[in-house]
Scaffold this motif. Structure first.
Motif, PDB file in Angstrom:
ATOM      1  N   LEU A 192      54.243  13.216 -36.215  1.00  0.00           N
ATOM      2  CA  LEU A 192      53.954  13.033 -34.752  1.00  0.00           C
ATOM      3  C   LEU A 192      54.075  14.291 -33.944  1.00  0.00           C
ATOM      4  CD1 LEU A 192      57.075  10.103 -34.411  1.00  0.00           C
ATOM      5  CD2 LEU A 192      54.430   9.921 -34.693  1.00  0.00           C
ATOM      6  N   GLU A 193      53.199  14.401 -33.087  1.00  0.00           N
ATOM      7  CA  GLU A 193      53.231  15.678 -32.146  1.00  0.00           C
ATOM      8  C   GLU A 193      54.250  15.859 -30.918  1.00  0.00           C
ATOM      9  OE1 GLU A 193      51.279  17.835 -33.323  1.00  0.00           O
ATOM     10  OE2 GLU A 193      50.233  16.438 -34.922  1.00  0.00           O
ATOM     11  N   LYS A 194      54.258  16.875 -30.400  1.00  0.00           N
ATOM     12  CA  LYS A 194      55.316  16.905 -29.353  1.00  0.00           C
ATOM     13  C   LYS A 194      55.236  16.091 -28.056  1.00  0.00           C
ATOM     14  CE  LYS A 194      56.469  21.836 -30.112  1.00  0.00           C
ATOM     15  NZ  LYS A 194      56.835  23.203 -29.463  1.00  0.00           N
ATOM     16  N   ASP A 195      53.785  15.371 -27.982  1.00  0.00           N
ATOM     17  CA  ASP A 195      53.543  14.578 -26.852  1.00  0.00           C
ATOM     18  C   ASP A 195      53.540  13.135 -27.467  1.00  0.00           C
ATOM     19  OD1 ASP A 195      51.407  14.409 -28.612  1.00  0.00           O
ATOM     20  OD2 ASP A 195      49.654  14.735 -27.027  1.00  0.00           O
ATOM     21  N   SER A 196      54.435  13.041 -28.564  1.00  0.00           N
ATOM     22  CA  SER A 196      54.738  11.656 -29.084  1.00  0.00           C
ATOM     23  C   SER A 196      53.254  11.082 -29.863  1.00  0.00           C
ATOM     24  CB  SER A 196      55.237  10.819 -28.157  1.00  0.00           C
ATOM     25  OG  SER A 196      56.484  11.123 -27.714  1.00  0.00           O
ATOM     26  N   SER A 197      52.223  11.684 -29.487  1.00  0.00           N
ATOM     27  CA  SER A 197      51.075  11.110 -30.186  1.00  0.00           C
ATOM     28  C   SER A 197      51.048  11.410 -32.044  1.00  0.00           C
ATOM     29  CB  SER A 197      49.710  11.873 -29.914  1.00  0.00           C
ATOM     30  OG  SER A 197      49.768  13.076 -30.365  1.00  0.00           O
ATOM     31  N   GLY A 198      50.340  10.655 -32.862  1.00  0.00           N
ATOM     32  CA  GLY A 198      50.445  10.888 -34.134  1.00  0.00           C
ATOM     33  C   GLY A 198      50.215   9.604 -34.839  1.00  0.00           C
ATOM     34  N   TYR A 199      50.424   9.823 -36.232  1.00  0.00           N
ATOM     35  CA  TYR A 199      50.133   8.650 -37.180  1.00  0.00           C
ATOM     36  C   TYR A 199      51.211   8.480 -38.244  1.00  0.00           C
ATOM     37  CZ  TYR A 199      48.647  12.328 -40.655  1.00  0.00           C
ATOM     38  OH  TYR A 199      48.636  13.165 -41.542  1.00  0.00           O
ATOM     39  N   ILE A 200      51.363   7.282 -38.412  1.00  0.00           N
ATOM     40  CA  ILE A 200      52.407   6.662 -39.681  1.00  0.00           C
ATOM     41  C   ILE A 200      51.590   5.873 -40.502  1.00  0.00           C
ATOM     42  CG2 ILE A 200      54.418   5.374 -40.081  1.00  0.00           C
ATOM     43  CD1 ILE A 200      55.564   6.220 -37.473  1.00  0.00           C
ATOM     44  N   ARG A 201      51.901   6.393 -41.968  1.00  0.00           N
ATOM     45  CA  ARG A 201      51.296   5.698 -43.113  1.00  0.00           C
ATOM     46  C   ARG A 201      52.448   4.810 -43.596  1.00  0.00           C
ATOM     47  NH1 ARG A 201      46.654   4.977 -45.642  1.00  0.00           N
ATOM     48  NH2 ARG A 201      46.707   4.551 -47.810  1.00  0.00           N
ATOM     49  N   LEU A 202      52.062   3.401 -43.844  1.00  0.00           N
ATOM     50  CA  LEU A 202      53.136   2.226 -44.115  1.00  0.00           C
ATOM     51  C   LEU A 202      52.353   1.394 -45.280  1.00  0.00           C
ATOM     52  CD1 LEU A 202      54.168   1.051 -40.588  1.00  0.00           C
ATOM     53  CD2 LEU A 202      55.524   2.577 -42.198  1.00  0.00           C
ATOM     54  N   LEU A 203      53.286   1.013 -46.033  1.00  0.00           N
ATOM     55  CA  LEU A 203      53.218   0.055 -47.226  1.00  0.00           C
ATOM     56  C   LEU A 203      54.036  -1.252 -47.072  1.00  0.00           C
ATOM     57  CD1 LEU A 203      51.479  -0.642 -49.983  1.00  0.00           C
ATOM     58  CD2 LEU A 203      53.441   0.465 -51.133  1.00  0.00           C
ATOM     59  N   PRO A 204      53.344  -2.384 -46.509  1.00  0.00           N
ATOM     60  CA  PRO A 204      54.062  -3.576 -46.356  1.00  0.00           C
ATOM     61  C   PRO A 204      54.291  -4.073 -47.810  1.00  0.00           C
ATOM     62  CG  PRO A 204      51.838  -3.891 -45.493  1.00  0.00           C
ATOM     63  CD  PRO A 204      51.913  -2.456 -45.933  1.00  0.00           C
ATOM     64  N   GLU A 205      55.619  -4.562 -47.930  1.00  0.00           N
ATOM     65  CA  GLU A 205      55.995  -5.069 -49.178  1.00  0.00           C
ATOM     66  C   GLU A 205      56.703  -6.343 -49.032  1.00  0.00           C
ATOM     67  OE1 GLU A 205      57.550  -1.363 -51.799  1.00  0.00           O
ATOM     68  OE2 GLU A 205      58.702  -1.737 -50.088  1.00  0.00           O
ATOM     69  N   GLU A 206      57.181  -6.882 -48.200  1.00  0.00           N
ATOM     70  CA  GLU A 206      57.808  -8.236 -47.857  1.00  0.00           C
ATOM     71  C   GLU A 206      56.976  -9.029 -46.721  1.00  0.00           C
ATOM     72  OE1 GLU A 206      60.096  -9.520 -49.844  1.00  0.00           O
ATOM     73  OE2 GLU A 206      60.096  -7.304 -50.939  1.00  0.00           O
ATOM     74  N   ASN A 207      57.345 -10.305 -46.740  1.00  0.00           N
ATOM     75  CA  ASN A 207      56.791 -11.058 -45.587  1.00  0.00           C
ATOM     76  C   ASN A 207      57.017 -10.623 -44.230  1.00  0.00           C
ATOM     77  OD1 ASN A 207      55.436 -12.456 -47.670  1.00  0.00           O
ATOM     78  ND2 ASN A 207      56.784 -14.265 -47.612  1.00  0.00           N
ATOM     79  N   GLU A 208      58.403 -10.319 -44.013  1.00  0.00           N
ATOM     80  CA  GLU A 208      58.826  -9.681 -42.800  1.00  0.00           C
ATOM     81  C   GLU A 208      58.108  -8.511 -42.385  1.00  0.00           C
ATOM     82  OE1 GLU A 208      63.175  -9.389 -42.100  1.00  0.00           O
ATOM     83  OE2 GLU A 208      63.458 -11.194 -43.190  1.00  0.00           O
ATOM     84  N   ASP A 209      57.515  -7.810 -43.342  1.00  0.00           N
ATOM     85  CA  ASP A 209      56.987  -6.554 -43.226  1.00  0.00           C
ATOM     86  C   ASP A 209      55.700  -6.764 -42.148  1.00  0.00           C
ATOM     87  OD1 ASP A 209      59.018  -5.258 -44.365  1.00  0.00           O
ATOM     88  OD2 ASP A 209      57.810  -4.879 -46.063  1.00  0.00           O
ATOM     89  N   MET A 210      54.917  -7.671 -42.462  1.00  0.00           N
ATOM     90  CA  MET A 210      53.823  -8.278 -41.839  1.00  0.00           C
ATOM     91  C   MET A 210      54.126  -8.594 -40.548  1.00  0.00           C
ATOM     92  SD  MET A 210      51.680  -7.559 -44.142  1.00  0.00           S
ATOM     93  CE  MET A 210      50.008  -8.036 -43.169  1.00  0.00           C
ATOM     94  N   TRP A 211      55.237  -9.277 -40.148  1.00  0.00           N
ATOM     95  CA  TRP A 211      55.569  -9.580 -38.509  1.00  0.00           C
ATOM     96  C   TRP A 211      55.857  -8.117 -38.036  1.00  0.00           C
ATOM     97  CZ3 TRP A 211      55.115 -12.334 -34.894  1.00  0.00           C
ATOM     98  CH2 TRP A 211      56.121 -12.483 -33.804  1.00  0.00           C
ATOM     99  N   HIS A 212      56.478  -7.260 -38.496  1.00  0.00           N
ATOM    100  CA  HIS A 212      56.751  -5.831 -38.039  1.00  0.00           C
ATOM    101  C   HIS A 212      55.432  -5.213 -37.776  1.00  0.00           C
ATOM    102  CE1 HIS A 212      61.037  -5.711 -38.291  1.00  0.00           C
ATOM    103  NE2 HIS A 212      61.055  -6.048 -39.345  1.00  0.00           N
ATOM    104  N   VAL A 213      54.644  -5.213 -38.402  1.00  0.00           N
ATOM    105  CA  VAL A 213      53.256  -4.350 -38.561  1.00  0.00           C
ATOM    106  C   VAL A 213      52.692  -5.196 -37.155  1.00  0.00           C
ATOM    107  CG1 VAL A 213      50.986  -3.948 -39.377  1.00  0.00           C
ATOM    108  CG2 VAL A 213      53.019  -3.728 -40.890  1.00  0.00           C
ATOM    109  N   TYR A 214      52.519  -6.501 -37.256  1.00  0.00           N
ATOM    110  CA  TYR A 214      51.985  -7.379 -35.977  1.00  0.00           C
ATOM    111  C   TYR A 214      52.568  -6.680 -34.840  1.00  0.00           C
ATOM    112  CZ  TYR A 214      50.891 -11.172 -33.082  1.00  0.00           C
ATOM    113  OH  TYR A 214      50.140 -12.350 -31.985  1.00  0.00           O
ATOM    114  N   ASN A 215      53.778  -6.518 -34.868  1.00  0.00           N
ATOM    115  CA  ASN A 215      54.348  -5.973 -33.289  1.00  0.00           C
ATOM    116  C   ASN A 215      54.043  -4.538 -33.229  1.00  0.00           C
ATOM    117  OD1 ASN A 215      56.210  -8.372 -32.006  1.00  0.00           O
ATOM    118  ND2 ASN A 215      56.413  -8.657 -34.120  1.00  0.00           N
ATOM    119  N   LEU A 216      54.041  -3.895 -34.416  1.00  0.00           N
ATOM    120  CA  LEU A 216      53.574  -2.232 -34.047  1.00  0.00           C
ATOM    121  C   LEU A 216      52.078  -2.066 -33.409  1.00  0.00           C
ATOM    122  CD1 LEU A 216      54.884  -0.665 -37.283  1.00  0.00           C
ATOM    123  CD2 LEU A 216      55.672  -0.134 -35.019  1.00  0.00           C
TER     124      LEU A 216
END
Length: 384
Positions: free
Chosen positions: A8-32
């Protein structure tokens, strides 16, 4: 969910790499994922190639593509998230600007780029990746010199810390070293509780052991809580349940969870807290309507007075395609948190979230009444 990389940069831009492992994770990703975010993932695409003779062949190829998000579609039954958008990364076989759909699935990593990682998005990543913040139940399975600190989510049991301390045997005429060893062992458990347990989320703490170890651990925890004036532990004392287990190993949890006492204690779920908050709002609306507001206009006015004690908001509002609308709700959440208010984000896939959506998706329980809000609104309308 596994957090693989975060830049993440100072202006709050940037990227995050994630690996969904559980069914609930996909719901989190959808909301992200929001419109105009960029997502990079391993994907399949049918690619056409023309030979030197002019014949055209078509084949499916696995590629790594980056697209700018235009729309998302989530299937909770199949646990599949389809993301549609235009290709923004250079690729020999795919034209820039062409449409592509990326299918995100469990156990398939992806990278999400955002022009701004706001407080709601970052909190969701933290909650999804920290198993201690997903767990409704904590368990200390122990025997003399061995303790497993476990967290139980809907889908799994995670051993967060394993404590092994050698306990010297009692000697004839002297038990000093034995007692010192036990005190050190109990203190390690106590320190683990302070470091790992989120009592605003955990609704039950199971202490299981053979013999009298559980009673001794429990006694030590609350003796120390009194000595150190730990109010959080004292307020949550009722959440602790002691029960027999055959050993201090993780597998002993299976027999513990089958006990009727434990099942009764764990009858409610995280969603029950949402239901409880909504019930409190309805009760306040009946008893003192000047302390229960709903609808974004009235809630924002209450926030201007610093009157919001509890904010109820559905996650659907943070998925708005309109950036200004998203920003309005994010600013509201940040403002309420800064003034010490509690924020409850409701899942729109739960019945309580559906009920809150009927009240426009946002409501607030106030710390003091604001009876003149309607009069102010009428005066503003007259002046305009």
């Amino acid at each position: 969910m596994k957090l693989q990389k975060k830049v993440l940069e100072k202006d709050s831009s940037g990227y995050i790499r994630l690996l969904p492992e559980e069914n609930e994770d996909m719901w989190h990703v959808y909301n992200l994922i929001s419109k105009d975010d960029q997502i990079q993932a391993d994907t399949c695409r049918r690619v056409q190639a023309e030979s030197s003779t002019g014949s055209v062949t078509s084949q499916r190829m696995r590629l790594i593509l980056t697209i700018r998000v235009e729309s998302t579609d989530f299937d909770p039954q199949a646990c599949l998230l389809r993301i549609n958008g235009r290709v923004v990364s250079e690729c020999d076989v795919v034209k820039m600007g062409s449409y592509h759909t990326i299918d995100l699935e469990l156990h398939r990593a992806f990278t999400l780029y955002k022009p701004e990682w706001d407080v709601i998005a970052l909190q969701r990543v933290e909650d999804a990746c920290d198993v201690t913040k997903q767990a409704d139940v904590a368990a200390i399975v122990c025997q003399e010199g061995l303790a497993n600190i476990c967290f139980l989510t809907q889908h799994m049991t995670v051993v967060k810390q394993r404590i092994e301390t050698p306990i010297p045997r009692k000697r004839k005429g002297s038990v000093t070293n034995h007692e010192k060893g036990l005190q050190k062992f109990y203190d390690q458990i106590f320190q683990a509780i302070l470091r790992l347990f989120h009592f605003d989320i955990i609704k039950a703490v199971i202490i299981a052991s053979p013999g009298f170890v559980r009673e001794q651990v429990y006694q030590y925890i609350f003796d120390q809580a009194v000595k150190t004036d730990n109010k959080v532990l004292m307020e949550n004392r009722a959440k602790f349940v002691m029960i027999h287990s055959s050993s201090g190993h993780k597998h002993a949890l299976n027999e513990v969870m089958q006990d009727p006492t434990i099942q009764a204690k764990l009858a409610d779920t995280k969603a029950a807290f949402e239901v409880q908050a909504l019930e409190q709002f309805y009760e306040m609306l009946k008893a003192d309507p000047d302390r229960a507001f709903y609808g974004i206009k009235h809630v924002l006015m209450a926030n201007d007075y610093g009157a919001i004690g509890t904010l109820l908001v559905t996650d659907e509002l943070f998925r708005s395609a309109d950036i200004a609308t998203r920003r309005k709700y994010i600013n509201l959440v940040e403002s309420v948190q800064k003034t010490g208010g509690t924020v409850r984000v409701f899942s729109s896939m739960h019945v309580s979230g559906e009920q809150l959506n009927l009240l426009s998706g946002v409501a607030a329980i106030l710390t003091f009444p604001l009876p003149d809000i309607d009069l102010e609104e009428e005066e503003e309308a007259e002046n305009n």
